[in-house]
Write an enzyme that holds these catalytic residues in place. Structure first.
Site, mmCIF file in Angstrom:
data_model
loop_
_atom_site.group_PDB
_atom_site.id
_atom_site.type_symbol
_atom_site.label_atom_id
_atom_site.label_comp_id
_atom_site.label_asym_id
_atom_site.label_seq_id
_atom_site.Cartn_x
_atom_site.Cartn_y
_atom_site.Cartn_z
ATOM 1 N N ARG A 38 0.826 -1.216 0.000
ATOM 2 C CA ARG A 38 0.000 0.000 0.000
ATOM 3 C C ARG A 38 0.855 1.260 0.000
ATOM 4 N NH1 ARG A 38 -4.879 -2.070 4.017
ATOM 5 N NH2 ARG A 38 -6.180 -2.822 2.293
ATOM 6 N N LYS A 195 -18.179 -18.900 -0.017
ATOM 7 C CA LYS A 195 -19.612 -18.910 0.246
ATOM 8 C C LYS A 195 -20.418 -18.033 -0.700
ATOM 9 C CE LYS A 195 -19.591 -19.887 5.170
ATOM 10 N NZ LYS A 195 -19.960 -19.312 6.469
ATOM 11 N N GLY A 353 -9.022 -10.261 -1.667
ATOM 12 C CA GLY A 353 -7.836 -10.619 -0.884
ATOM 13 C C GLY A 353 -7.268 -11.975 -1.283
ATOM 14 N N GLY A 376 -12.690 -4.727 0.026
ATOM 15 C CA GLY A 376 -14.087 -4.309 0.195
ATOM 16 C C GLY A 376 -14.592 -3.389 -0.908
HETATM 17 P P1 ADP Z 1 -11.678 -13.278 -2.020
HETATM 18 O O1 ADP Z 1 -10.930 -12.958 -0.745
HETATM 19 O O2 ADP Z 1 -10.760 -13.251 -3.216
HETATM 20 O O3 ADP Z 1 -12.904 -12.442 -2.204
HETATM 21 P P2 ADP Z 1 -13.088 -15.466 -0.769
HETATM 22 O O4 ADP Z 1 -12.658 -14.967 0.571
HETATM 23 O O5 ADP Z 1 -14.509 -15.347 -1.131
HETATM 24 O O6 ADP Z 1 -12.163 -14.823 -1.925
HETATM 25 O O7 ADP Z 1 -12.768 -17.027 -0.891
HETATM 26 C C1 ADP Z 1 -11.505 -17.593 -0.737
HETATM 27 C C2 ADP Z 1 -11.570 -18.885 0.027
HETATM 28 O O8 ADP Z 1 -12.454 -19.839 -0.556
HETATM 29 C C3 ADP Z 1 -10.216 -19.557 0.045
HETATM 30 O O9 ADP Z 1 -9.749 -19.586 1.393
HETATM 31 C C4 ADP Z 1 -10.460 -20.969 -0.475
HETATM 32 O O10 ADP Z 1 -9.755 -21.969 0.235
HETATM 33 C C5 ADP Z 1 -11.947 -21.133 -0.270
HETATM 34 N N1 ADP Z 1 -12.509 -22.158 -1.158
HETATM 35 C C6 ADP Z 1 -12.497 -22.176 -2.493
HETATM 36 N N2 ADP Z 1 -13.074 -23.297 -2.971
HETATM 37 C C7 ADP Z 1 -13.449 -24.018 -1.909
HETATM 38 C C8 ADP Z 1 -14.103 -25.288 -1.750
HETATM 39 N N3 ADP Z 1 -14.465 -26.046 -2.788
HETATM 40 N N4 ADP Z 1 -14.341 -25.718 -0.484
HETATM 41 C C9 ADP Z 1 -13.948 -24.958 0.565
HETATM 42 N N5 ADP Z 1 -13.347 -23.758 0.486
HETATM 43 C C10 ADP Z 1 -13.089 -23.290 -0.740
HETATM 44 MG MG MG Z 2 -11.310 -13.541 1.289
#
Ligand code: ADP
Ligand code: MG
Length: 395
Positions: A38, A195, A353, A376
């Site tokens: 950053r 999720k 992230g 965010g």
């Molecule tokens: P970002 O931070 O890029 O927005 P998220 O926080 O939504 O992404 O999701 C990232 C997480 O999702 C990772 O820690 C990854 O391990 C998890 N993940 C991805 N696919 C699966 C899966 N099939 N089952 C469980 N966790 C998963």
């Molecule tokens: Mg995340």
């Protein structure tokens, strides 16, 4: 998106005081900055203004202080910032801000103390904004990552002084505009991660905007399950089946092709290279297995889909990429997107992230058109929301 002014629209700034909102909210351990990404992001704007003879006053928040306290003082970041910037940087306490700022010379750079030491900062209090504004002649916002919050230093202040986007903000807004504002079609979106519940608004917005929606990660399980597929003990939000089906129907109406995996990588335990690891058709997942990645046949089909596209936006890994070998689908599709981008066939914009971590893991972050580290703010933008800090610049 309306036009916003940039540093190109500034006249002669020599001797003028620039209040520059930046993101100095860096992670620290034992009073040391552990990741200076950053800090480095602010250099183009700060160096340009200082070189042009402006007096550069940096406005930033640091942590979440309830009351002003030393552990949230930006004096802790000043030394690291000075090293990154490669020129002297002063630290200015609010108590003596007027006197200290009055002594600065053209080309000087100073960090003003944590904006959140004012309770009204996070309330977008006009009094606090006036206090900030009184120190400067013009305002530059270079902190896209803070632009989803209407705070005194990101929103109210932009109405009190001539306001401009800094270079990092400008690059981010231009990239986002190219990706979803006015993209070259066809457009593909990859949405993955853990999720559905955290990305419902993203999915709803994207089905109306993109030609291909690629759903991976844990959230694919919720969609598969909603369609009657047994996902065993996979991460799955069964209660969101109705919502998932609504999104699929909305996609259908909008002529958006939704891609769900038809083969998957499964295991009985979540561990690196588990003995129970296997690849199977989505219809063959056993009750004691979990889906942890998109399968190789599906990844090949996804690569073929993005080869037909001109634009790609990506948020969320396709699998549990932190644990081998469940990084394969993410790495492979990221490498395909990177190669298409380098060949000039694709505009690729990614953020989030874990997504940034996954692209770094795949070794392709610098081969994408743009990778946003804004978290965010990036997600709110993917939801189609207007960001208050950006809107204020368009004023
Ligand atoms: P970002 O931070 O890029 O927005 P998220 O926080 O939504 O992404 O999701 C990232 C997480 O999702 C990772 O820690 C990854 O391990 C998890 N993940 C991805 N696919 C699966 C899966 N099939 N089952 C469980 N966790 C998963
Ligand atoms: Mg995340």
């Amino acid at each position: 998106m309306a036009r916003f002014k940039t540093l190109d629209d500034l006249g002669d700034v020599r001797g003028k005081r620039a209040l520059v909102r930046v993101d100095l909210n860096v992670p620290m351990a034992d009073l040391k900055v552990t990741d200076d990404t950053r800090l480095r992001a602010t250099i183009p704007t700060v160096a340009e203004l200082a070189d042009k003879g402006a007096i550069v006053l940096l406005l930033a928040h640091f942590g979440r202080p309830k009351v002003p306290s030393p552990e949230f003082s930006l004096s802790l970041v000043t030394k690291a910032y000075e090293e990154v910037l490669g020129r002297p940087v002063r630290y200015v306490d609010w108590e003596v801000a007027e006197e200290n700022v009055a002594m600065l010379q053209p080309g000087d750079v100073a960090i003003l103390e944590n904006t959140r030491f004012f309770g009204g900062e996070e309330k977008n209090d006009p009094e606090v904004a006036r206090r900030f504004a009184s120190l400067g002649d013009f305002y530059v916002n270079d902190a896209f990552s803070a632009a989803h919050r209407a705070h005194a230093s990101t929103e109210a202040i932009a109405h009190l002084l001539p306001a401009y986007a800094g270079r990092a903000m400008e690059a981010e807004l231009n990239a986002l505009q190219k990706a979803l504002g006015d993209p070259e079609r066809p457009v593909a979106a990859v949405v993955g991660g853990a999720k559905v519940s955290t990305k419902l608004e993203v999915l709803r917005h994207l089905v109306a905007k993109v030609d291909h929606l690629i759903i991976g990660g844990g959230m694919a399980n919720t969609f598969l399950s909603a369609r009657g597929v047994s996902v065993g003990k996979s991460l799955c939000e069964h209660e969101l089946a109705g919502t998932a089906n609504e999104i699929l129907e909305a996609a259908d109406r909008a002529n958006c092709t939704v891609h769900l995996p038809y083969d998957v990588v499964v295991a009985k335990e979540f561990a690196p290279n588990p003995p129970s690891l296997r690849t199977c058709n989505v219809h063959e997942v056993a009750p004691d297995e979990m889906i942890l990645d998109v399968g190789p046949a599906a990844v090949e089909a996804l690569a073929d889909a993005i080869k037909t596209c001109r634009t790609l936006v990506w948020n969320g890994p396709l699998g549990a990429f932190e644990t081998p070998p469940f990084d394969r689908a993410t790495v492979q599709l990221a490498q395909t997107a990177a190669a298409l981008t380098q060949a000039g066939q694709l505009v690729s914009v990614a953020g989030g992230g874990d997504t940034v971590a996954a692209l770094n893991h795949a070794g392709v972050a610098s081969d994408f058109t743009f990778v946003s580290t804004a978290g965010g703010a990036f997600l709110e933008w993917m939801e189609g929301k207007e960001l208050p800090g950006v809107k204020a610049l368009e004023g």
